[in-house]
Scaffold this motif. Structure first.
Motif, mmCIF file in Angstrom:
data_model
loop_
_atom_site.group_PDB
_atom_site.id
_atom_site.type_symbol
_atom_site.label_atom_id
_atom_site.label_comp_id
_atom_site.label_asym_id
_atom_site.label_seq_id
_atom_site.Cartn_x
_atom_site.Cartn_y
_atom_site.Cartn_z
ATOM 1 N N ASP A 262 -7.590 11.790 6.866
ATOM 2 C CA ASP A 262 -7.025 10.890 7.187
ATOM 3 C C ASP A 262 -4.947 10.490 6.007
ATOM 4 O O ASP A 262 -5.524 10.616 5.295
ATOM 5 C CB ASP A 262 -8.386 9.570 7.156
ATOM 6 C CG ASP A 262 -7.405 8.289 6.567
ATOM 7 O OD1 ASP A 262 -6.218 8.268 8.424
ATOM 8 O OD2 ASP A 262 -7.747 7.618 6.865
ATOM 9 N N PHE B 69 -6.667 11.989 -0.287
ATOM 10 C CA PHE B 69 -6.609 11.154 1.767
ATOM 11 C C PHE B 69 -7.431 12.497 2.680
ATOM 12 O O PHE B 69 -7.563 11.711 3.536
ATOM 13 C CB PHE B 69 -4.639 11.931 1.893
ATOM 14 C CG PHE B 69 -3.896 11.105 1.597
ATOM 15 C CD1 PHE B 69 -3.990 9.096 1.425
ATOM 16 C CD2 PHE B 69 -3.778 11.821 -0.040
ATOM 17 C CE1 PHE B 69 -3.288 8.507 0.488
ATOM 18 C CE2 PHE B 69 -2.651 10.483 -0.605
ATOM 19 C CZ PHE B 69 -2.753 9.031 -0.203
ATOM 20 N N ASP C 277 -6.231 0.484 -6.014
ATOM 21 C CA ASP C 277 -6.610 2.512 -5.905
ATOM 22 C C ASP C 277 -6.207 3.219 -6.151
ATOM 23 O O ASP C 277 -6.529 4.110 -6.682
ATOM 24 C CB ASP C 277 -6.625 2.059 -3.855
ATOM 25 C CG ASP C 277 -7.774 1.747 -3.393
ATOM 26 O OD1 ASP C 277 -8.924 1.064 -3.666
ATOM 27 O OD2 ASP C 277 -7.125 1.577 -1.911
ATOM 28 N N ASN D 256 -3.759 9.194 7.085
ATOM 29 C CA ASN D 256 -2.977 7.548 7.575
ATOM 30 C C ASN D 256 -4.042 6.480 6.390
ATOM 31 O O ASN D 256 -3.740 5.357 6.456
ATOM 32 C CB ASN D 256 -2.713 6.722 9.036
ATOM 33 C CG ASN D 256 -2.675 7.608 9.960
ATOM 34 O OD1 ASN D 256 -1.016 8.200 9.822
ATOM 35 N ND2 ASN D 256 -3.145 8.194 11.156
ATOM 36 N N ARG D 257 -4.398 7.096 6.093
ATOM 37 C CA ARG D 257 -5.195 6.378 4.410
ATOM 38 C C ARG D 257 -4.121 5.694 4.195
ATOM 39 O O ARG D 257 -2.841 6.053 3.368
ATOM 40 C CB ARG D 257 -5.459 6.620 3.570
ATOM 41 C CG ARG D 257 -6.822 6.258 2.561
ATOM 42 C CD ARG D 257 -7.134 6.851 2.245
ATOM 43 N NE ARG D 257 -8.567 6.592 0.599
ATOM 44 C CZ ARG D 257 -9.116 6.647 -0.613
ATOM 45 N NH1 ARG D 257 -8.430 7.722 -0.689
ATOM 46 N NH2 ARG D 257 -9.046 5.473 -1.843
ATOM 47 N N LYS D 258 -3.978 4.446 3.572
ATOM 48 C CA LYS D 258 -3.717 3.376 2.954
ATOM 49 C C LYS D 258 -3.930 3.326 1.253
ATOM 50 O O LYS D 258 -4.887 2.624 0.774
ATOM 51 C CB LYS D 258 -3.647 2.552 3.323
ATOM 52 C CG LYS D 258 -2.395 2.315 4.741
ATOM 53 C CD LYS D 258 -2.166 0.762 6.047
ATOM 54 C CE LYS D 258 -1.525 1.452 6.784
ATOM 55 N NZ LYS D 258 -1.861 1.184 8.238
ATOM 56 N N LEU D 259 -3.944 3.522 0.052
ATOM 57 C CA LEU D 259 -3.919 2.856 -1.200
ATOM 58 C C LEU D 259 -3.133 1.693 -1.639
ATOM 59 O O LEU D 259 -2.202 1.868 -1.841
ATOM 60 C CB LEU D 259 -3.341 4.221 -1.837
ATOM 61 C CG LEU D 259 -3.859 5.530 -1.867
ATOM 62 C CD1 LEU D 259 -3.521 6.430 -3.022
ATOM 63 C CD2 LEU D 259 -5.390 5.665 -1.906
ATOM 64 N N TYR E 232 0.320 -1.939 -0.336
ATOM 65 C CA TYR E 232 0.083 0.121 0.329
ATOM 66 C C TYR E 232 0.926 1.203 -0.114
ATOM 67 O O TYR E 232 2.099 1.164 -0.318
ATOM 68 C CB TYR E 232 -1.282 -0.019 1.366
ATOM 69 C CG TYR E 232 -0.188 0.355 2.569
ATOM 70 C CD1 TYR E 232 0.452 1.090 2.968
ATOM 71 C CD2 TYR E 232 0.000 -1.236 3.223
ATOM 72 C CE1 TYR E 232 0.395 1.320 4.823
ATOM 73 C CE2 TYR E 232 0.608 -1.146 4.634
ATOM 74 C CZ TYR E 232 1.300 0.107 5.248
ATOM 75 O OH TYR E 232 1.334 -0.156 6.718
ATOM 76 N N THR F 67 1.419 4.848 1.628
ATOM 77 C CA THR F 67 0.699 6.042 2.748
ATOM 78 C C THR F 67 0.516 7.439 1.565
ATOM 79 O O THR F 67 0.690 7.800 0.153
ATOM 80 C CB THR F 67 1.581 6.127 3.093
ATOM 81 O OG1 THR F 67 2.866 7.137 3.053
ATOM 82 C CG2 THR F 67 1.932 5.219 4.430
ATOM 83 N N SER F 68 0.096 8.628 2.155
ATOM 84 C CA SER F 68 0.305 9.984 0.855
ATOM 85 C C SER F 68 2.031 10.400 0.692
ATOM 86 O O SER F 68 1.831 10.340 -0.506
ATOM 87 C CB SER F 68 0.150 10.890 2.670
ATOM 88 O OG SER F 68 0.317 12.366 1.725
#
Length: 163
Positions: free
Chosen positions: A68, A65, A77, A70-73, A38, A40-41
């Protein structure tokens, strides 16, 4: 020799060709330094730079993002985001080309005559009256010209109801 893609990656490729997917996947893997699967930003920023040679704008990162950080792509995605970005870029290019097909004299705006000439080539059955109404609807500031911004708005969102 065919590249060896997983079933999940094959589904993603339905909408893009293998060469483009390979570049997207390489950028994703390059940015996924810890190999966690994944981004992160910061990883997203690194992948975009690897793909396009430029940083994503703050607005773009915020749209993806939000608050958040801490969102994981996942790869899917990330691929969806890239496809959406490319689709938007293609749409913008098409609108730009269309404007200059109407603006044959490169004035930077359209007058009624330009508009009628171009529309009659595409829609010969439309009456001059209907074309005048369409022109008036697109000419939001009523200056007798359709600027690129007005044209873009009409092409993006459609004509205001005018009939």
């Amino acid at each position: 020799m065919c590249p060896n893609f997983s079933a999940k990656e094959s589904l993603i490729m339905v909408t893009i060709d293998a060469r483009n997917f390979k570049h997207i996947k390489e950028a994703f893997r390059f940015a996924d330094v810890s190999n966690k699967g994944y981004l992160t930003s910061n990883g997203y920023k690194k992948a975009i730079i690897a793909l396009f040679g430029e940083k994503p704008s703050k607005g773009e990162k915020e749209a993806i993002f939000g608050c958040d950080r801490n969102r994981k792509l996942t790869l899917k995605d990330f691929t969806d985001i890239i496809l959406s970005r490319e689709k938007e870029n293609n749409r913008e290019q098409q609108i730009h080309k269309a404007f200059f097909l109407f603006d044959l004299e490169s004035k930077g705006f359209l007058v009624l005559e330009d508009f009628v000439k171009a529309q009659l080539n595409v829609f010969p059955h439309l009456s001059h009256r209907v074309l005048e109404k369409a022109f008036s609807a697109a000419d939001v500031n009523n200056d007798g010209r359709i600027s690129y911004r007005e044209f873009h708005s009409v092409m993006s969102y459609g004509f205001p109801f005018f009939i």
